[in-house]
Design an enzyme around this catalytic site. Sequence first.
Site, PDB file in Angstrom:
ATOM      1  N   GLU A   1      18.835  36.890   0.343  1.00 21.46           N
ATOM      2  CA  GLU A   1      18.034  38.077   0.636  1.00 21.46           C
ATOM      3  C   GLU A   1      18.886  39.102   1.368  1.00 21.46           C
ATOM      4  OE1 GLU A   1      13.631  36.961   0.809  1.00 21.46           O
ATOM      5  OE2 GLU A   1      14.449  36.467   2.767  1.00 21.46           O
TER       6      GLU A   1
ATOM      7  N   ASN B   1       6.149  34.720   0.342  1.00 23.94           N
ATOM      8  CA  ASN B   1       6.229  34.655   1.800  1.00 23.94           C
ATOM      9  C   ASN B   1       5.249  35.690   2.343  1.00 23.94           C
ATOM     10  OD1 ASN B   1       6.907  34.784   4.487  1.00 23.94           O
ATOM     11  ND2 ASN B   1       8.980  35.569   4.166  1.00 23.94           N
ATOM     12  N   TRP B   2       4.104  35.187   2.806  1.00 27.18           N
ATOM     13  CA  TRP B   2       3.050  36.122   3.237  1.00 27.18           C
ATOM     14  C   TRP B   2       3.371  36.754   4.586  1.00 27.18           C
ATOM     15  CZ3 TRP B   2      -2.223  33.168   2.053  1.00 27.18           C
ATOM     16  CH2 TRP B   2      -2.279  32.888   0.681  1.00 27.18           C
ATOM     17  N   LYS B   3       4.372  36.240   5.274  1.00 28.68           N
ATOM     18  CA  LYS B   3       4.750  36.741   6.604  1.00 28.68           C
ATOM     19  C   LYS B   3       3.516  36.754   7.517  1.00 28.68           C
ATOM     20  CE  LYS B   3       8.670  39.092   4.601  1.00 28.68           C
ATOM     21  NZ  LYS B   3       9.604  40.193   4.593  1.00 28.68           N
TER      22      LYS B   3
ATOM     23  N   GLY C   1      11.735  44.486   2.324  1.00 27.69           N
ATOM     24  CA  GLY C   1      10.647  45.348   2.764  1.00 27.69           C
ATOM     25  C   GLY C   1      11.001  46.831   2.752  1.00 27.69           C
TER      26      GLY C   1
ATOM     27  N   HIS D   1      15.013  32.765   7.696  1.00 24.30           N
ATOM     28  CA  HIS D   1      14.685  34.109   7.215  1.00 24.30           C
ATOM     29  C   HIS D   1      15.313  35.138   8.156  1.00 24.30           C
ATOM     30  CE1 HIS D   1      12.493  37.687   6.095  1.00 24.30           C
ATOM     31  NE2 HIS D   1      12.254  37.087   4.951  1.00 24.30           N
TER      32      HIS D   1
ATOM     33  N   SER E   1      12.459  43.063  -1.855  1.00 24.85           N
ATOM     34  CA  SER E   1      11.765  44.054  -2.682  1.00 24.85           C
ATOM     35  C   SER E   1      11.738  43.684  -4.162  1.00 24.85           C
ATOM     36  CB  SER E   1      12.352  45.453  -2.476  1.00 24.85           C
ATOM     37  OG  SER E   1      12.185  45.855  -1.129  1.00 24.85           O
TER      38      SER E   1
ATOM     39  N   GLU F   1      14.294  37.807   9.351  1.00 22.70           N
ATOM     40  CA  GLU F   1      13.412  38.272  10.446  1.00 22.70           C
ATOM     41  C   GLU F   1      13.402  37.259  11.586  1.00 22.70           C
ATOM     42  OE1 GLU F   1      10.005  38.991   7.935  1.00 22.70           O
ATOM     43  OE2 GLU F   1      11.127  40.615   6.978  1.00 22.70           O
TER      44      GLU F   1
ATOM     45  N   GLY G   1       8.075  38.863  -0.649  1.00 21.71           N
ATOM     46  CA  GLY G   1       7.301  39.236   0.533  1.00 21.71           C
ATOM     47  C   GLY G   1       6.099  40.077   0.131  1.00 21.71           C
ATOM     48  N   GLY G   2       6.221  41.385   0.307  1.00 25.78           N
ATOM     49  CA  GLY G   2       5.107  42.316   0.083  1.00 25.78           C
ATOM     50  C   GLY G   2       4.333  42.079  -1.210  1.00 25.78           C
TER      51      GLY G   2
HETATM   52  P1  PGA Z   1       9.976  41.787   0.497  1.00 22.00           P
HETATM   53  O1  PGA Z   1      10.352  40.550   1.441  1.00 22.00           O
HETATM   54  O2  PGA Z   1       9.737  41.220  -0.862  1.00 22.00           O
HETATM   55  O3  PGA Z   1       8.761  42.405   1.114  1.00 22.00           O
HETATM   56  O4  PGA Z   1      11.178  42.697   0.516  1.00 22.00           O
HETATM   57  C1  PGA Z   1      11.107  39.489   0.961  1.00 22.00           C
HETATM   58  C2  PGA Z   1      11.234  38.445   2.036  1.00 22.00           C
HETATM   59  O5  PGA Z   1      11.511  38.810   3.186  1.00 22.00           O
HETATM   60  O6  PGA Z   1      11.047  37.237   1.785  1.00 22.00           O
END
Ligand code: PGA
Length: 254
Positions: free
Chosen positions: A169, A9-11, A175, A97, A215, A99, A236-237
């Site tokens: 998640e 997930n590149w956000k 994050g 998600h 993470s 967010e 994500g990251g």
């Molecule tokens: P993260 O994000 O790996 O940066 O913690 C995961 C996600 O929100 O999909």
Amino acid sequence: MRKKIVAGNWKCNTTVQGGLELAKDVMAKVAESGDPEVQVVVCPPFVHITGVVSIVDGNQVKVGAQNCAAEPKGAFTGEVSAEMVKSTGADYVILGHSERREYYADNSAVLNKKLALALANGLTPIYCCGEPLAIREAGTQNEYVKKQFEETIFQLSEEDFRKLVIAYEPIWAIGTGKTASSAQAQEMHAFLRSAIAEKFGDEVAQATSILYGGSCNASNAKELFANPDVDGGLIGGASLDAVSFLAIVNGFRA
Ligand code: PGA
């Protein structure tokens, strides 16, 4: 056997040019040394999707969006519909998600509309769930996540439910560099599978891929993926770097 999936997930990161470079790198690394038993998915920002679809070999790397509109089409300035996402050649869409739930009011009612449109357009939803820190500290995470299910995906028909991928998640781990321990992840995944079994039966529960997100990185993926109920990750990251991402993709290998 259920599918193993690692989805990036590149956000809201990378320019189109940077994103296409990243997609090229991921594609090359997956082709060279990716675990063929793992379905790799990348979810770039909307404006990158068409370009990324044209770069990757769809047999090895699938593409997804990070969201879609709650309406099929019309006067909804700035929105991107499920049909548009499908028309790019993408196959997946992340829905729910944390967010989106927190910053863009993706509540259960909105998510139900998005789920219906994604499914009607032949997209595979990666449905995200998970509890905030206060709920984890109160020890009521199972009830919290089950309620998320009851308000959304447990309202689908069994036929539609079978098309989903689920991503657990814990919000406190997204994050933040904090990861749920391998035991915490397994415990929740097993609980979710049992809740699915209760609702749709054991066969459906055993066939549902449940990914861990929060993470997850090159150093902890192996331990997380070694759990019997963890079927991969939503990353994500660490998905913004092709080397780290590939190490996660290969996290199932001994
Ligand atoms: P993260 O994000 O790996 O940066 O913690 C995961 C996600 O929100 O999909």
